[in-house]
Motif scaffolding. Sequence first.
Motif, mmCIF file in Angstrom:
data_model
loop_
_atom_site.group_PDB
_atom_site.id
_atom_site.type_symbol
_atom_site.label_atom_id
_atom_site.label_comp_id
_atom_site.label_asym_id
_atom_site.label_seq_id
_atom_site.Cartn_x
_atom_site.Cartn_y
_atom_site.Cartn_z
ATOM 1 N N THR A 218 0.958 -1.445 -0.013
ATOM 2 C CA THR A 218 0.140 0.015 -0.002
ATOM 3 C C THR A 218 0.462 1.104 0.012
ATOM 4 O OG1 THR A 218 -1.954 -0.961 0.953
ATOM 5 C CG2 THR A 218 -2.592 1.281 1.347
ATOM 6 N N ARG A 219 1.432 1.229 0.668
ATOM 7 C CA ARG A 219 2.919 2.760 0.846
ATOM 8 C C ARG A 219 3.909 2.508 -0.396
ATOM 9 N NH1 ARG A 219 2.915 1.016 7.120
ATOM 10 N NH2 ARG A 219 4.658 -0.641 6.076
ATOM 11 N N ARG A 220 3.822 1.242 -0.880
ATOM 12 C CA ARG A 220 4.638 1.396 -2.474
ATOM 13 C C ARG A 220 3.857 2.034 -3.532
ATOM 14 N NH1 ARG A 220 6.205 -3.469 -0.888
ATOM 15 N NH2 ARG A 220 5.296 -4.225 -2.598
ATOM 16 N N ALA A 221 2.370 1.315 -2.905
ATOM 17 C CA ALA A 221 1.426 2.215 -4.172
ATOM 18 C C ALA A 221 1.122 3.654 -3.585
ATOM 19 C CB ALA A 221 0.067 1.384 -4.523
ATOM 20 N N MET A 222 1.261 3.842 -2.542
ATOM 21 C CA MET A 222 1.230 5.770 -2.955
ATOM 22 C C MET A 222 2.057 6.545 -3.178
ATOM 23 S SD MET A 222 -0.121 5.274 1.494
ATOM 24 C CE MET A 222 -1.780 5.352 2.265
ATOM 25 N N VAL A 223 3.748 5.695 -3.107
ATOM 26 C CA VAL A 223 4.477 6.586 -3.652
ATOM 27 C C VAL A 223 4.595 6.392 -4.718
ATOM 28 C CG1 VAL A 223 7.088 6.133 -3.975
ATOM 29 C CG2 VAL A 223 6.540 6.181 -1.187
ATOM 30 N N HIS B 176 -3.698 7.749 7.274
ATOM 31 C CA HIS B 176 -3.237 8.477 8.207
ATOM 32 C C HIS B 176 -1.412 7.713 8.512
ATOM 33 C CE1 HIS B 176 -4.153 12.298 7.971
ATOM 34 N NE2 HIS B 176 -5.737 12.083 7.106
ATOM 35 N N GLN B 177 -1.671 6.427 8.728
ATOM 36 C CA GLN B 177 -1.092 5.698 9.575
ATOM 37 C C GLN B 177 -0.402 5.039 8.181
ATOM 38 O OE1 GLN B 177 -3.181 2.311 11.423
ATOM 39 N NE2 GLN B 177 -3.111 3.216 13.275
ATOM 40 N N HIS B 178 -0.006 4.944 7.550
ATOM 41 C CA HIS B 178 0.646 4.462 5.846
ATOM 42 C C HIS B 178 1.740 6.163 6.020
ATOM 43 C CE1 HIS B 178 -0.765 0.504 5.527
ATOM 44 N NE2 HIS B 178 -1.845 1.053 5.216
ATOM 45 N N LEU B 179 1.142 7.049 5.417
ATOM 46 C CA LEU B 179 1.583 8.238 5.724
ATOM 47 C C LEU B 179 2.382 8.805 6.538
ATOM 48 C CD1 LEU B 179 -1.507 10.287 4.356
ATOM 49 C CD2 LEU B 179 -0.006 9.206 3.099
ATOM 50 N N ALA B 180 2.069 8.608 8.053
ATOM 51 C CA ALA B 180 2.836 8.715 9.397
ATOM 52 C C ALA B 180 3.979 8.019 8.670
ATOM 53 C CB ALA B 180 1.893 8.242 10.440
ATOM 54 N N VAL B 181 4.373 6.754 8.557
ATOM 55 C CA VAL B 181 5.420 5.953 8.281
ATOM 56 C C VAL B 181 6.255 6.093 7.327
ATOM 57 C CG1 VAL B 181 6.033 3.420 7.397
ATOM 58 C CG2 VAL B 181 4.216 3.763 9.431
ATOM 59 N N LEU B 182 5.952 6.753 5.972
ATOM 60 C CA LEU B 182 6.273 7.721 5.138
ATOM 61 C C LEU B 182 6.765 8.903 5.334
ATOM 62 C CD1 LEU B 182 4.187 6.513 2.363
ATOM 63 C CD2 LEU B 182 5.664 5.641 2.220
ATOM 64 N N GLU B 183 6.213 9.453 6.420
ATOM 65 C CA GLU B 183 7.059 10.397 6.746
ATOM 66 C C GLU B 183 8.110 10.339 7.670
ATOM 67 O OE1 GLU B 183 5.130 15.045 7.481
ATOM 68 O OE2 GLU B 183 3.402 13.384 7.204
ATOM 69 N N ASP B 184 7.510 9.381 8.471
ATOM 70 C CA ASP B 184 8.695 9.179 9.299
ATOM 71 C C ASP B 184 9.815 8.371 8.978
ATOM 72 O OD1 ASP B 184 10.050 8.904 12.070
ATOM 73 O OD2 ASP B 184 9.648 6.721 11.864
ATOM 74 N N ALA B 185 10.152 8.259 7.835
ATOM 75 C CA ALA B 185 10.719 7.760 7.171
ATOM 76 C C ALA B 185 12.018 8.396 6.152
ATOM 77 C CB ALA B 185 10.537 5.969 5.763
ATOM 78 N N GLY B 186 11.078 9.818 6.059
ATOM 79 C CA GLY B 186 11.300 10.939 5.082
ATOM 80 C C GLY B 186 11.157 10.877 3.850
ATOM 81 N N ILE B 187 10.271 9.740 2.992
ATOM 82 C CA ILE B 187 9.859 9.966 2.009
ATOM 83 C C ILE B 187 9.191 10.269 1.650
ATOM 84 C CG2 ILE B 187 9.014 8.361 -0.082
ATOM 85 C CD1 ILE B 187 10.071 5.807 2.070
ATOM 86 N N LEU C 2 -5.576 10.766 -2.051
ATOM 87 C CA LEU C 2 -4.786 9.511 -2.397
ATOM 88 C C LEU C 2 -5.103 8.416 -2.040
ATOM 89 C CD1 LEU C 2 -1.680 9.005 -2.516
ATOM 90 C CD2 LEU C 2 -1.665 9.723 -0.309
ATOM 91 N N ALA C 3 -6.067 8.577 -1.023
ATOM 92 C CA ALA C 3 -6.574 7.433 -0.129
ATOM 93 C C ALA C 3 -7.961 7.640 -0.943
ATOM 94 C CB ALA C 3 -8.154 7.649 1.341
ATOM 95 N N GLU C 4 -8.794 7.407 -2.231
ATOM 96 C CA GLU C 4 -9.542 7.057 -2.855
ATOM 97 C C GLU C 4 -9.260 5.462 -3.111
ATOM 98 O OE1 GLU C 4 -10.279 9.613 -6.483
ATOM 99 O OE2 GLU C 4 -11.237 11.391 -4.795
ATOM 100 N N PRO C 5 -8.521 4.970 -4.096
ATOM 101 C CA PRO C 5 -8.645 3.745 -4.592
ATOM 102 C C PRO C 5 -7.946 2.663 -3.530
ATOM 103 C CG PRO C 5 -6.333 4.809 -4.645
ATOM 104 C CD PRO C 5 -7.228 5.792 -4.236
ATOM 105 N N PHE C 6 -7.750 3.269 -2.245
ATOM 106 C CA PHE C 6 -8.023 1.502 -1.337
ATOM 107 C C PHE C 6 -8.784 1.651 -0.804
ATOM 108 C CE2 PHE C 6 -3.899 4.724 -2.236
ATOM 109 C CZ PHE C 6 -2.669 3.455 -2.221
ATOM 110 N N VAL D 58 -0.618 15.887 0.516
ATOM 111 C CA VAL D 58 1.074 14.789 0.403
ATOM 112 C C VAL D 58 1.625 15.475 -0.376
ATOM 113 C CG1 VAL D 58 1.936 12.925 1.108
ATOM 114 C CG2 VAL D 58 -0.083 13.699 2.508
ATOM 115 N N GLN D 59 3.432 14.859 -0.554
ATOM 116 C CA GLN D 59 3.872 14.666 -1.560
ATOM 117 C C GLN D 59 5.269 14.314 -1.672
ATOM 118 O OE1 GLN D 59 5.056 19.588 -2.521
ATOM 119 N NE2 GLN D 59 6.695 19.520 -1.301
ATOM 120 N N LEU D 60 5.752 13.940 -2.292
ATOM 121 C CA LEU D 60 6.813 13.245 -2.234
ATOM 122 C C LEU D 60 8.658 14.421 -2.117
ATOM 123 C CD1 LEU D 60 8.005 10.187 -2.580
ATOM 124 C CD2 LEU D 60 8.653 10.542 -5.427
#
Length: 111
Positions: free
Chosen positions: A18-23, A48-59, A36-40, A71-73
Motif C-alpha cells: 500500500t505504501r509503495r502504491a502511495m509513493v 494516515h497511519q501509512h502516511l505517518a510511516v512514510l513521513e517518518d522515513a523521510g519519503i 490519495l486514499a480513493e483507490p484504497f 502530501v508530496q514526495l
Amino acid sequence: MLNNGELDKVFKALSDATRRAMVERLVRGPVSVSQLAEPFEMSLPAVHQHLAVLEDAGIVTSHKTGRVRTVQLATDALTGAGEWMGRQRLPAERRLDRLGAFLDPTQGPRS
C-alpha cells in the motif's frame, strides 16, 4: 547518504504494498490525503497511519491548508536507498559477467 537507521526506515516503509502504491501515485505530484486514499479500500485513519510511516522515513512531506492536508514526495527521498542498491548490484553483476565469460564456449580454453 543515509545512515543505517535511516536506510532501515526507508526499506521498512517500502516493504508494504500500500505504501509503495502511495509513493507511485505521489511521483506524479502532490495530492490531498483524501485523493490519495480513493483507490484504497481502507479507512482514512489507516491511510494516515501509512502516511505517518512514510513521513517518518523521510519519503513524504505534508502540509495543511485549512482543512486539507496535502502530501508530496520528499525531494530526493529515495536517492540514498537507490545508491545503496546500486552498490550491492555492481559486485553481483561483475561475478555474473565472470561466470558468463567462463561458461562461454566461444572464448576457447583458458590458461
